[in-house]
Enzyme design. Sequence first.
Site, PDB file in Angstrom:
ATOM      1  N   ARG A  71       7.938  -0.199   1.095  1.00 41.60           N
ATOM      2  CA  ARG A  71       8.381  -0.281  -0.285  1.00 41.60           C
ATOM      3  C   ARG A  71       8.288   1.147  -1.137  1.00 41.60           C
ATOM      4  O   ARG A  71       9.160   1.124  -2.052  1.00 41.60           O
ATOM      5  CB  ARG A  71       7.530  -1.588  -0.878  1.00 41.60           C
ATOM      6  CG  ARG A  71       7.918  -2.667  -0.429  1.00 41.60           C
ATOM      7  CD  ARG A  71       6.326  -3.565  -0.452  1.00 41.60           C
ATOM      8  NE  ARG A  71       5.759  -3.322   0.777  1.00 41.60           N
ATOM      9  CZ  ARG A  71       6.030  -3.761   1.894  1.00 41.60           C
ATOM     10  NH1 ARG A  71       7.082  -4.782   1.907  1.00 41.60           N
ATOM     11  NH2 ARG A  71       5.527  -3.572   2.882  1.00 41.60           N
ATOM     12  N   THR A  72       7.135   1.541  -1.251  1.00 44.77           N
ATOM     13  CA  THR A  72       6.817   2.523  -2.093  1.00 44.77           C
ATOM     14  C   THR A  72       7.754   3.851  -1.786  1.00 44.77           C
ATOM     15  O   THR A  72       8.328   4.060  -2.685  1.00 44.77           O
ATOM     16  CB  THR A  72       5.309   3.060  -1.763  1.00 44.77           C
ATOM     17  OG1 THR A  72       4.542   2.011  -2.231  1.00 44.77           O
ATOM     18  CG2 THR A  72       4.904   4.009  -3.217  1.00 44.77           C
ATOM     19  N   LYS A 101       0.716  22.194  10.963  1.00 44.15           N
ATOM     20  CA  LYS A 101       0.192  23.803  11.296  1.00 44.15           C
ATOM     21  C   LYS A 101      -0.934  24.055  10.601  1.00 44.15           C
ATOM     22  O   LYS A 101      -1.544  25.266  10.663  1.00 44.15           O
ATOM     23  CB  LYS A 101       1.291  24.835  11.124  1.00 44.15           C
ATOM     24  CG  LYS A 101       2.577  24.490  11.513  1.00 44.15           C
ATOM     25  CD  LYS A 101       3.833  25.415  10.811  1.00 44.15           C
ATOM     26  CE  LYS A 101       5.020  25.144  11.349  1.00 44.15           C
ATOM     27  NZ  LYS A 101       6.088  25.798  10.704  1.00 44.15           N
ATOM     28  N   ARG A 122       2.428  10.590  -1.222  1.00 42.80           N
ATOM     29  CA  ARG A 122       1.376   9.644  -0.678  1.00 42.80           C
ATOM     30  C   ARG A 122       0.496  10.432   0.254  1.00 42.80           C
ATOM     31  O   ARG A 122       1.023  11.314   0.999  1.00 42.80           O
ATOM     32  CB  ARG A 122       2.047   8.581  -0.103  1.00 42.80           C
ATOM     33  CG  ARG A 122       1.073   7.834   0.723  1.00 42.80           C
ATOM     34  CD  ARG A 122       1.760   6.484   1.390  1.00 42.80           C
ATOM     35  NE  ARG A 122       1.765   5.424   0.133  1.00 42.80           N
ATOM     36  CZ  ARG A 122       1.905   4.335   0.207  1.00 42.80           C
ATOM     37  NH1 ARG A 122       2.199   3.697   1.750  1.00 42.80           N
ATOM     38  NH2 ARG A 122       2.202   3.358  -0.667  1.00 42.80           N
ATOM     39  N   HIS A 150      -3.485   3.958  -6.769  1.00 46.15           N
ATOM     40  CA  HIS A 150      -2.085   3.733  -6.420  1.00 46.15           C
ATOM     41  C   HIS A 150      -1.582   3.191  -7.637  1.00 46.15           C
ATOM     42  O   HIS A 150      -1.293   2.139  -8.114  1.00 46.15           O
ATOM     43  CB  HIS A 150      -1.924   2.401  -5.154  1.00 46.15           C
ATOM     44  CG  HIS A 150      -0.295   2.586  -4.542  1.00 46.15           C
ATOM     45  ND1 HIS A 150       0.671   3.077  -5.143  1.00 46.15           N
ATOM     46  CD2 HIS A 150      -0.109   1.852  -3.653  1.00 46.15           C
ATOM     47  CE1 HIS A 150       1.627   2.920  -4.369  1.00 46.15           C
ATOM     48  NE2 HIS A 150       1.442   2.046  -3.316  1.00 46.15           N
TER      49      HIS A 150
HETATM   50  C1  NCD Z   1      -0.067  -0.914  -0.680  1.00 47.62           C
HETATM   51  C2  NCD Z   1      -0.568   0.305  -0.378  1.00 47.62           C
HETATM   52  O1  NCD Z   1       0.157   1.066   0.510  1.00 47.62           O
HETATM   53  O2  NCD Z   1      -1.696   0.603  -0.684  1.00 47.62           O
HETATM   54  N1  NCD Z   1       1.321  -1.265  -0.261  1.00 47.62           N
HETATM   55  C3  NCD Z   1       2.185  -0.834  -0.946  1.00 47.62           C
HETATM   56  O3  NCD Z   1       2.185   0.122  -1.404  1.00 47.62           O
HETATM   57  N2  NCD Z   1       2.954  -1.850  -1.592  1.00 47.62           N
HETATM   58  C4  NCD Z   1      -1.121  -2.214   0.042  1.00 47.62           C
HETATM   59  C5  NCD Z   1      -1.577  -2.197   1.567  1.00 47.62           C
HETATM   60  O4  NCD Z   1      -0.923  -1.262   2.288  1.00 47.62           O
HETATM   61  O5  NCD Z   1      -2.077  -3.013   1.964  1.00 47.62           O
END
Ligand code: NCD
Length: 329
Positions: A71-72, A101, A122, A150
């Site tokens: 999703r993100t 590396k 991320r 997040h």
């Molecule tokens: C979450 C995450 O990556 O922290 N997912 C997301 O970004 N919607 C929640 C999860 O992975 O449980």
Amino acid sequence: MSGLSTEWAASTPVTTAPFPRHLVSADRLTRAHVETLFEQAEALRHAPRAETAQRWRGAVMGSLFYEPSTRTRMSFEAAALRLGLHVVGAENAREHSSAKKGERLSDTLRVVSSYVDLLVVRHHEDDALEAAAACSRVPVVSAGTGSGEHPTQALLDVYTLQREFGHVDGLRVSLFGDLRYGRTVHSLVRLLTKFRGVEVCMLAPAGLELPETLVREVRAAGITLWAADSLTEALADADVVYQTRVQAERLPADQRPTAGPVRIGPAELAQLPAHARILHPLPRVDELDPAIDTDPRAAYFRQVENGLFLRMAVLDRMLTETFGEGGMV
Ligand code: NCD
């Protein structure tokens, strides 16, 4: 670049504190920032697609994901494309970037920020991004850091509450699941401190409670927060149930909880008020029974859709900070 409708521009509230250069913690945002983003998200949702697709034509977003994402990553990339940006990046940066590396994150950000106008990252470490962002020549947006934070997930969660209830002040939110390693709840409780009269009730498996330092931090910021005595208590008075999965990939094998999170299904739904809403950052595993998906209180797929527009608003805001209201010249 074409602007959005004047109606939207006229209603944009004036923010006194500048928008943070990098968005790595929900804590850096003020209520005015949050409300501005929600208004932008609403405007972008209703703006003609052909108009938004011209808005940042020629700008480039870099996307670096050192951890898996569906999703993100896809919503950030789709948000960028809908705003007319080009996207470059690595969806498995741990394997397919110079991290393999041995390059340190700060060097990677220093380098890739020479190519792009903003970066979405991320990372698997809780704290690495905060320091590394200072080495970036362009704004960095966190797409989740370890079990730390997040922030854009919290923004889209609260944007969903605003859309579902028409307000956030005064809501009672019950947090379920892995509150220790789940980064979304860490950002969510921080963001909820920006609103008035929010109450947070927690129901976590033993060993997966919200970290004590965070409990103290959000209480000091004015949130009423307590551990539920029973499932009934967490459900019966809730406006919002925020369910989360156990972050099994972050848990040392000897720390796996013996009891998992409460599974929310039809029996639990029967205890929930008719006006309540269920949110989940997704992905779900077993903690939400698909049998409840069609109940109008199940808001998690609407939450996903809100994420696209909220992330468009975040990108739009950060690019506006760089290039000004007039857009790219
Ligand atoms: C979450 C995450 O990556 O922290 N997912 C997301 O970004 N919607 C929640 C999860 O992975 O449980």
